[in-house]
Design a protein around this motif. Sequence first.
Motif, PDB file in Angstrom:
ATOM      1  N   GLN A 281      53.650  40.560  35.659  1.00 12.87           N
ATOM      2  CA  GLN A 281      53.985  41.751  36.471  1.00 12.87           C
ATOM      3  C   GLN A 281      55.266  42.431  36.468  1.00 12.87           C
ATOM      4  O   GLN A 281      56.208  43.286  36.242  1.00 12.87           O
ATOM      5  CB  GLN A 281      53.330  41.980  37.666  1.00 12.87           C
ATOM      6  N   LEU A 296      51.912  47.986  37.467  1.00 13.05           N
ATOM      7  CA  LEU A 296      50.586  47.527  36.450  1.00 13.05           C
ATOM      8  C   LEU A 296      49.695  49.128  36.972  1.00 13.05           C
ATOM      9  O   LEU A 296      48.705  49.446  35.988  1.00 13.05           O
ATOM     10  CB  LEU A 296      50.055  47.120  38.544  1.00 13.05           C
ATOM     11  N   THR A 297      50.532  49.835  38.052  1.00 11.32           N
ATOM     12  CA  THR A 297      49.259  51.314  37.724  1.00 11.32           C
ATOM     13  C   THR A 297      49.643  52.663  37.409  1.00 11.32           C
ATOM     14  O   THR A 297      48.848  53.967  37.103  1.00 11.32           O
ATOM     15  CB  THR A 297      48.911  52.356  39.194  1.00 11.32           C
ATOM     16  N   HIS A 342      42.539  37.843  41.123  1.00 17.00           N
ATOM     17  CA  HIS A 342      43.916  38.308  41.161  1.00 17.00           C
ATOM     18  C   HIS A 342      42.937  39.879  40.155  1.00 17.00           C
ATOM     19  O   HIS A 342      43.919  40.779  40.028  1.00 17.00           O
ATOM     20  CB  HIS A 342      45.024  38.097  41.243  1.00 17.00           C
ATOM     21  N   ASP A 346      43.572  43.760  40.685  1.00 17.87           N
ATOM     22  CA  ASP A 346      44.205  44.576  39.584  1.00 17.87           C
ATOM     23  C   ASP A 346      43.532  46.157  39.131  1.00 17.87           C
ATOM     24  O   ASP A 346      44.358  46.771  39.121  1.00 17.87           O
ATOM     25  CB  ASP A 346      44.723  44.083  38.538  1.00 17.87           C
ATOM     26  N   LYS A 350      44.265  49.498  39.487  1.00 14.79           N
ATOM     27  CA  LYS A 350      44.463  50.973  38.391  1.00 14.79           C
ATOM     28  C   LYS A 350      43.135  52.334  38.996  1.00 14.79           C
ATOM     29  O   LYS A 350      43.445  53.395  38.275  1.00 14.79           O
ATOM     30  CB  LYS A 350      44.159  49.772  37.311  1.00 14.79           C
TER      31      LYS A 350
END
Length: 458
Positions: A281, A296-297, A342, A346, A350
Amino acid sequence: MNQECITGLTQTWKNICDQYDETEHLAALRFIQAHVETLVTIFYEQMLKEPEAAHFFKDDIIQKRLIDTLRKWLLETFEVALNLQFEQSVKRQQKVGLVHARVGIPSWFIMRGVREIQRKMFELLQQDLTQSSLLVCSYIVQIMGLSTEIMCRSYEFNTEKSQEIKHNYRLFSAMQDVAVHKDKQRGSLLDWENELMFKIFSGNSEFYHPMFSKSEFGLWFIHKAAYAFSGSDQVQLVIDRIYQVDALTEQTMIITDKDYLQDLIQQIRELNREIQHLVDQLFQVAEYIESGNDSLTQLLNRRYLNTIVSREINFARQNQAPLSLLAFDADYFKNINDKFGHAAGDSALKFIAEALQRYSKGSDYAFRIGGEEFLLLLVDTDLVRAMSIAENVRSYIEKGLIRTAQGQQFNFTVSVGCVLYDGHPDYQRFLDAADHALYAAKNNGRNCIQVTKHLSSV
């Protein structure tokens, strides 16, 4: 400013007050009380003559608040010698400097205004040229000078903080080849783990293996990557996991029970897989640093937050345009990570990002500001539209279903804070109001929307 600096300034304030007796303290306070309206008026009369000041002081609502704030500042500053709240007063001056830095009011504006207050003060004191009035004048000048110094110290500190963020960006861009670093450090981590496994299963009951924090990967992360990636949520998590692996590694070198040893090995492997995931990440952060995206997003990250909110506030004030802010927080998010892992967490994050993008316009700004917290800045948006978007996002997430890689399913909810911008130039007050509304939504049972229509005055 750190506590050591605050303590030193607190002692300086006390030392100045100790030079004068209670009679002079009372005389100074009574002088300020008698002339506070005159001093405040002269401050803003002179400020409004400065062309650069028009942006900060042009509308009545802001001018009224600033006048009240200056009046309160003058009175509180000269009550300190009597109530002995020296440290609290230093912190108040520090906060004023912070607000000036956020709003962008230059330090010289404040120095200019204080000079006008002092000029008027001397003019008023000339009517009574006694020894006592000279002592009162000396005391007032010293206290006002120290107060202004503390404000400027705070102003400079927060300006330097902003520059430090830019320096971190330069460190990111200095990484010449992200892919090479990523593969190299993943290989280093696996090499350390494989070497440990070999030593354990070689049959030698006595062996030594370097701590993970002292391995090539551990040293690189702690002394280099942690600084380069400063500001990212994953950094402290990785460091914590590294030292957890160290503690488990120490046990593997002294434990002889095979079942217990197998358990330790499994724990080390799980921690290392988590570290790999977090480091991946971080490298994604480096890949997206040019655009300022959350890795991540793909939403904006918090480092652009203050700049964008400040700019939109200026636009809203100059154009009398509505501006709204929504704050989102996933309810009981830790339970998702604990129960499903996790990776599932995640996926939930999202999904929130997807909901924000689905119901916002291209001109709006969606941020992931850390962990499970998100902001949606709605430009040219009144409270009716803001509430409609908030409900659409809340409902969409509540009805959604997340599937894990292991075939499990779960759903979750979000709490929402909503605030309509009220015209104050300090962007932090706007952000704080959204945060307070979100906190109220959490307290009201979660999975709901809490509205704040007006910001509290300062």
